[in-house]
Design a protein around this motif. Structure first.
Motif, short mmCIF file in Angstrom:
data_model
loop_
_atom_site.label_atom_id
_atom_site.label_comp_id
_atom_site.label_asym_id
_atom_site.label_seq_id
_atom_site.Cartn_x
_atom_site.Cartn_y
_atom_site.Cartn_z
N SER A 198 46.39 33.28 35.77
CA SER A 198 46.38 33.49 37.22
C SER A 198 46.41 34.99 37.49
O SER A 198 47.12 35.74 36.81
CB SER A 198 47.59 32.83 37.88
N ASP A 199 45.62 35.43 38.48
CA ASP A 199 45.66 36.84 38.85
C ASP A 199 46.76 37.06 39.88
O ASP A 199 47.53 36.15 40.22
CB ASP A 199 44.30 37.32 39.36
N THR A 200 46.87 38.27 40.39
CA THR A 200 47.98 38.62 41.30
C THR A 200 47.89 37.91 42.64
O THR A 200 48.89 37.81 43.35
CB THR A 200 47.98 40.14 41.54
N THR A 201 46.71 37.39 42.98
CA THR A 201 46.55 36.67 44.25
C THR A 201 46.54 35.16 44.08
O THR A 201 46.28 34.42 45.03
CB THR A 201 45.25 37.11 44.94
N GLY A 202 46.80 34.70 42.86
CA GLY A 202 46.81 33.27 42.61
C GLY A 202 45.47 32.70 42.19
O GLY A 202 45.34 31.49 42.00
N GLY A 203 44.48 33.56 42.04
CA GLY A 203 43.18 33.11 41.57
C GLY A 203 43.18 32.83 40.08
O GLY A 203 44.10 33.24 39.36
N LEU A 204 42.16 32.14 39.62
CA LEU A 204 42.08 31.74 38.22
C LEU A 204 41.21 32.71 37.44
O LEU A 204 40.14 33.12 37.90
CB LEU A 204 41.50 30.32 38.12
N LEU A 205 41.66 33.08 36.25
CA LEU A 205 40.92 33.95 35.35
C LEU A 205 40.75 33.27 34.00
O LEU A 205 41.68 32.65 33.49
CB LEU A 205 41.64 35.29 35.14
N ALA A 206 39.55 33.39 33.43
CA ALA A 206 39.31 32.93 32.07
C ALA A 206 39.38 34.14 31.15
O ALA A 206 38.61 35.09 31.31
CB ALA A 206 37.94 32.26 31.97
N HIS A 207 40.31 34.12 30.23
CA HIS A 207 40.53 35.27 29.35
C HIS A 207 39.66 35.15 28.10
O HIS A 207 39.67 34.12 27.42
CB HIS A 207 41.99 35.36 28.95
N THR A 208 38.89 36.20 27.79
CA THR A 208 38.06 36.27 26.59
C THR A 208 38.36 37.58 25.87
O THR A 208 39.04 38.46 26.42
CB THR A 208 36.56 36.22 26.93
N GLU A 209 37.83 37.73 24.68
CA GLU A 209 38.03 38.96 23.92
C GLU A 209 37.34 40.15 24.57
O GLU A 209 37.65 41.30 24.26
CB GLU A 209 37.53 38.79 22.49
N ALA A 210 36.40 39.90 25.47
CA ALA A 210 35.68 40.98 26.14
C ALA A 210 36.23 41.24 27.55
O ALA A 210 35.69 42.07 28.27
CB ALA A 210 34.19 40.65 26.23
N GLY A 211 37.29 40.55 27.93
CA GLY A 211 37.88 40.76 29.25
C GLY A 211 38.07 39.46 30.00
O GLY A 211 37.74 38.38 29.52
N ASP A 212 38.61 39.58 31.21
CA ASP A 212 38.89 38.42 32.06
C ASP A 212 37.72 38.15 33.00
O ASP A 212 37.11 39.07 33.54
CB ASP A 212 40.15 38.65 32.89
N VAL A 213 37.45 36.88 33.19
CA VAL A 213 36.34 36.44 34.05
C VAL A 213 36.91 35.65 35.22
O VAL A 213 37.63 34.67 35.02
CB VAL A 213 35.35 35.56 33.25
N PRO A 214 36.61 36.04 36.45
CA PRO A 214 37.11 35.29 37.60
C PRO A 214 36.44 33.92 37.70
O PRO A 214 35.24 33.79 37.45
CB PRO A 214 36.74 36.16 38.80
N VAL A 215 37.23 32.92 38.05
CA VAL A 215 36.72 31.56 38.20
C VAL A 215 36.94 31.15 39.65
O VAL A 215 38.07 31.14 40.14
CB VAL A 215 37.46 30.57 37.27
N SER A 216 35.86 30.85 40.35
CA SER A 216 35.99 30.47 41.75
C SER A 216 36.60 29.08 41.86
O SER A 216 36.54 28.28 40.93
CB SER A 216 34.63 30.51 42.44
N ARG A 217 37.16 28.80 43.03
CA ARG A 217 37.83 27.51 43.24
C ARG A 217 36.87 26.34 43.04
O ARG A 217 37.24 25.31 42.48
CB ARG A 217 38.43 27.49 44.64
N ARG A 218 35.61 26.50 43.48
CA ARG A 218 34.66 25.40 43.40
C ARG A 218 34.21 25.11 41.97
O ARG A 218 33.72 24.02 41.67
CB ARG A 218 33.44 25.67 44.28
N HIS A 219 34.40 26.09 41.06
CA HIS A 219 34.01 25.88 39.67
C HIS A 219 35.19 25.58 38.75
O HIS A 219 34.99 25.30 37.57
CB HIS A 219 33.27 27.12 39.13
N ALA A 220 36.40 25.65 39.27
CA ALA A 220 37.59 25.53 38.42
C ALA A 220 37.68 24.17 37.74
O ALA A 220 37.95 24.08 36.53
CB ALA A 220 38.85 25.80 39.23
N ARG A 221 37.46 23.08 38.48
CA ARG A 221 37.58 21.75 37.90
C ARG A 221 36.55 21.54 36.79
O ARG A 221 36.88 21.00 35.71
CB ARG A 221 37.42 20.69 38.99
N ASP A 222 35.32 21.96 37.03
CA ASP A 222 34.28 21.80 36.02
C ASP A 222 34.61 22.57 34.76
O ASP A 222 34.43 22.07 33.64
CB ASP A 222 32.93 22.25 36.57
N LEU A 223 35.13 23.79 34.93
CA LEU A 223 35.48 24.59 33.75
C LEU A 223 36.61 23.92 32.97
O LEU A 223 36.56 23.85 31.73
CB LEU A 223 35.89 26.01 34.16
#
Length: 251
Positions: free
Chosen positions: A209-234
């Motif tokens: 979770s980021d500082t605003t409560g958003g979702l981040l996918a952590h990878t070796e190349a950095g964090d990727v933001p995940v939008s609310r509409r794509h979170a369930r699919d991911l």
């Protein structure tokens, strides 16, 4: 052979060389053959198959419009794209059946748009393509072209007319809309997680979770933001990958 098979026709050697170079760097194209006049092009087309012809208009002898009229009579005519320094023939060109009309000097984004039209029109059964047609993308840097393998990409980020391919070794810009890259890499382990990000599911190490409560996918190349509409699919894709033992695997 993967990708489109393209014939480029121009009687001016520098212009032909530049057009061939640009076509070869396009990810949709698998092979490019050049012809210095319309008669040579006609012989090549009679002897071999091409998905598309990128054709100059003003040439000595048989000009591009006349050649295109002949090609239209073939049982399986190639898709025609005119490339010319003059804009006065556009109506005639489209009347013959050309799908696009590019003005010299050709801009990369216009060539990309023309190739997108060609790709949509070439029957999938005729197109010489394979699931690995986009297994590597050309990256121009310092006058040189290198190739970045799809399997080395952890995520792709939209950046205007480019996508930035993030790998463990660095970031590599490629001129291509992220929507088109998504189409090419669909079914190869990548999924859209945000309007501006395409993510390799197997590269995800954890969700944060980021500082605003958003979702981040952590990878070796950095964090990727995940939008609310794509979170369930991911989350569903991550669960499937975990069940197959592919979650967080090296690419």
């Amino acid at each position: 052979m993967s990708g489109l098979r393209v014939l480029a026709v121009d009687d001016l050697a520098p212009a032909l060389d530049e057009l061939c170079r640009m076509l070869r760097e396009a990810p949709e194209v698998g092979e490019v053959v050049g012809a210095s006049d319309a008669l040579k092009a006609l012989k090549l087309l009679q002897a071999d198959h091409f998905d598309a012809v990128f054709l100059d208009i003003s040439m000595p002898g048989l000009d591009g419009l006349e050649l295109a009229s002949l090609l239209a009579k073939l049982s399986e005519p190639p898709v025609i794209v005119f490339v010319t320094a003059h804009d006065g023939h556009a109506v005639t060109a489209y009347g013959i059946g050309a799908v696009d009309y590019l003005l010299k000097p050709v801009r990369t984004e216009r060539l990309s748009a023309a190739l997108a039209k060609v790709t949509r029109l070439v029957p999938s059964g005729r197109r010489q393509s394979s699931p690995d047609a986009m297994a590597a993308l050309p990256v121009d840097s310092g006058g040189r072209t290198r190739y970045v393998r799809r399997d080395d990409v952890l995520f792709a980020e939209a950046n205007g007319d480019y996508v930035r391919l993030h790998t463990r070794g660095g970031v590599h810009p490629v001129r291509m809309p992220i929507s088109r890259l998504e189409e090419y890499w669909e079914g190869t382990g990548f999924t859209r997680v945000h309007r501006g990000f395409l993510l390799a599911v197997s590269a995800v190490l954890e969700l944060r979770s980021d500082t605003t409560g958003g979702l981040l996918a952590h990878t070796e190349a950095g964090d990727v933001p995940v939008s609310r509409r794509h979170a369930r699919d991911l989350r569903d894709r991550l669960l499937e990958a975990a069940q197959r033992g592919q979650l967080g695997s090296t690419r």
